[in-house]
Design an enzyme around this catalytic site. Sequence first.
Site, PDB file in Angstrom:
ATOM      1  N   ASN A 240       0.843  -1.205   0.000  1.00 47.46           N
ATOM      2  CA  ASN A 240       0.000   0.000   0.000  1.00 47.46           C
ATOM      3  C   ASN A 240       0.877   1.254   0.000  1.00 47.46           C
ATOM      4  OD1 ASN A 240      -2.766   1.066   0.380  1.00 47.46           O
ATOM      5  ND2 ASN A 240      -2.058   1.753   2.393  1.00 47.46           N
ATOM      6  N   GLU A 306      -7.410   4.752   0.338  1.00 48.60           N
ATOM      7  CA  GLU A 306      -7.480   5.888   1.270  1.00 48.60           C
ATOM      8  C   GLU A 306      -7.935   7.169   0.557  1.00 48.60           C
ATOM      9  OE1 GLU A 306      -3.875   6.268   3.593  1.00 48.60           O
ATOM     10  OE2 GLU A 306      -3.624   4.098   3.765  1.00 48.60           O
ATOM     11  N   ASP A 308      -9.099  10.529  -0.644  1.00 46.39           N
ATOM     12  CA  ASP A 308      -9.651  11.841  -0.287  1.00 46.39           C
ATOM     13  C   ASP A 308      -9.060  12.878  -1.240  1.00 46.39           C
ATOM     14  OD1 ASP A 308      -7.097  12.146   0.908  1.00 46.39           O
ATOM     15  OD2 ASP A 308      -7.868  12.153   2.954  1.00 46.39           O
TER      16      ASP A 308
HETATM   17  C1  XIL Z   1      -3.266   8.630   9.335  1.00 48.15           C
HETATM   18  C2  XIL Z   1      -4.428   8.721  10.310  1.00 48.15           C
HETATM   19  O1  XIL Z   1      -5.605   8.976   9.595  1.00 48.15           O
HETATM   20  C3  XIL Z   1      -4.169   9.810  11.304  1.00 48.15           C
HETATM   21  O2  XIL Z   1      -5.173   9.837  12.322  1.00 48.15           O
HETATM   22  C4  XIL Z   1      -2.797   9.615  11.960  1.00 48.15           C
HETATM   23  O3  XIL Z   1      -2.501  10.736  12.765  1.00 48.15           O
HETATM   24  C5  XIL Z   1      -1.704   9.452  10.925  1.00 48.15           C
HETATM   25  O4  XIL Z   1      -2.051   8.421  10.034  1.00 48.15           O
HETATM   26  N1  XIL Z   1      -1.362   6.930   4.953  1.00 48.15           N
HETATM   27  C6  XIL Z   1      -1.704   5.845   5.704  1.00 48.15           C
HETATM   28  C7  XIL Z   1      -2.579   6.016   6.893  1.00 48.15           C
HETATM   29  O5  XIL Z   1      -1.387   4.719   5.330  1.00 48.15           O
HETATM   30  O6  XIL Z   1      -2.276   5.091   7.902  1.00 48.15           O
HETATM   31  C8  XIL Z   1      -2.499   7.413   7.431  1.00 48.15           C
HETATM   32  O7  XIL Z   1      -3.468   7.549   8.476  1.00 48.15           O
HETATM   33  C9  XIL Z   1      -2.716   8.428   6.338  1.00 48.15           C
HETATM   34  C10 XIL Z   1      -1.665   8.293   5.283  1.00 48.15           C
END
Ligand code: XIL
Length: 423
Positions: A240, A306, A308
């Site tokens: 990932n 993920e 956004d």
């Molecule tokens: C982020 C979380 O959403 C936050 O709450 C934390 O402070 C930091 O990590 N890539 C990833 C996720 O693989 O695990 C991350 O999540 C965002 C970026």
Amino acid sequence: MRYSSLPAAVGLSSVLISGAIAQITTVTVSAPASECSQSSPTGTGTGATPSATKELNDYALEAGKLYFGTASDIPPVDDQGAELYDQAYMALLNDSHMFGQRTPANIQKWMFTEPSPGEFNFTGGDQFISWAQEHNQLVRCHNLNWYNQLPDWLANGNWTNATLTAVLEREITAQITHYGDACYAWDVVNEAFTDDATTSIYRDDLWSQVIGAPAYIYLSFQFAQAAVEANNLNTKLYYNDYNIESPNNKSANVANLVSELQARNIRIDGVGLQSHFVVGGTPSRAQQLQTMNSYIAYGVEVAQTELDVRFSSLPYNASGLQTQKENYRDSVGACVDAGDACVGTTLWDFDDAYSWVPGTFEGEGAADVWDESARRKPAYYGVVEGLTGEVVPDPPGTVSGPGTVTRKRGWKGRGVGRGVRRG
Ligand code: XIL
């Protein structure tokens, strides 16, 4: 006021929604009447969206995907956890028409699962999974090997190759064995490559320094494979990363990693494209498809893990919201274009009030599909457009801006601080 005095998720009865889904002929959407309402202090009321209405997961299933999902940060890992008390948020999260899969944003990360050497704490992860299962939702488990959010004893330890390898094997084995088939997939290695490969293509971190890269990546997948085989699991093993959604050196490195693992007979089942994008700077649908296909060509599946799309400056305005809608449409649409091999899309939370973005990218935000008052943004209808291939005008009541985001989330504690700015 979005908060009630009772945790909505605690003691909820199971609301399993199933049954045949009608064929789409036209996509007409109406404004949701009650997403901001406080229908029930326990969250067990009819929920944010009437179950007769087709929502994102329904459209995803019709498009041949396994799920449409979201990350969620419950149970809380710090003193926040306001989501649990937010009726509108919990009703959306628990609606399996909306989300067919959820991913823990933090609770399964190493700093929370092995707070002391060899002492594992699965309580939060178990809670996360049981809430997901109550609502008929799959779980993507996240993550096993990462450079970030490590416990102090690990981040600050004095390691040799042999001792760190043993710790890595212990954690991967323990997590996979404990959660078993409750995990649809595990992100085995997260974010191993750099964006700017001036000295090495691999990130300069504990793992590459002590064990060496790509050796630690191969080992992680070997340990994961051994645990899956020993327990006869169906869990998929993923690599990932972010900035691997368009053709570039980093995405080429990921495709090469898949090939190198396969050449060594080490199992890898999928590539997770994190898909943290910027409004107006999102790769095109064609670029995203092309990059997915570069992984799929090796016989693995892919997922958007993920998604956004953040505004790089705030407040946002009406035209920015329309660009964000197009960016969501094109991203989700690329997964549809990729066919069965792209199994689904996960939002990295769905509500601007709980996004990780403002806490990580100073001055940026509004990256999610609902605004911080739990109202649908045009992006929601962009996702529907991507999933259905239809044009979906924003119905009355859709957020039109201008708007900003005031809330800052993000784990500020141990193990954080070596991150790099994204995108
Ligand atoms: C982020 C979380 O959403 C936050 O709450 C934390 O402070 C930091 O990590 N890539 C990833 C996720 O693989 O695990 C991350 O999540 C965002 C970026």
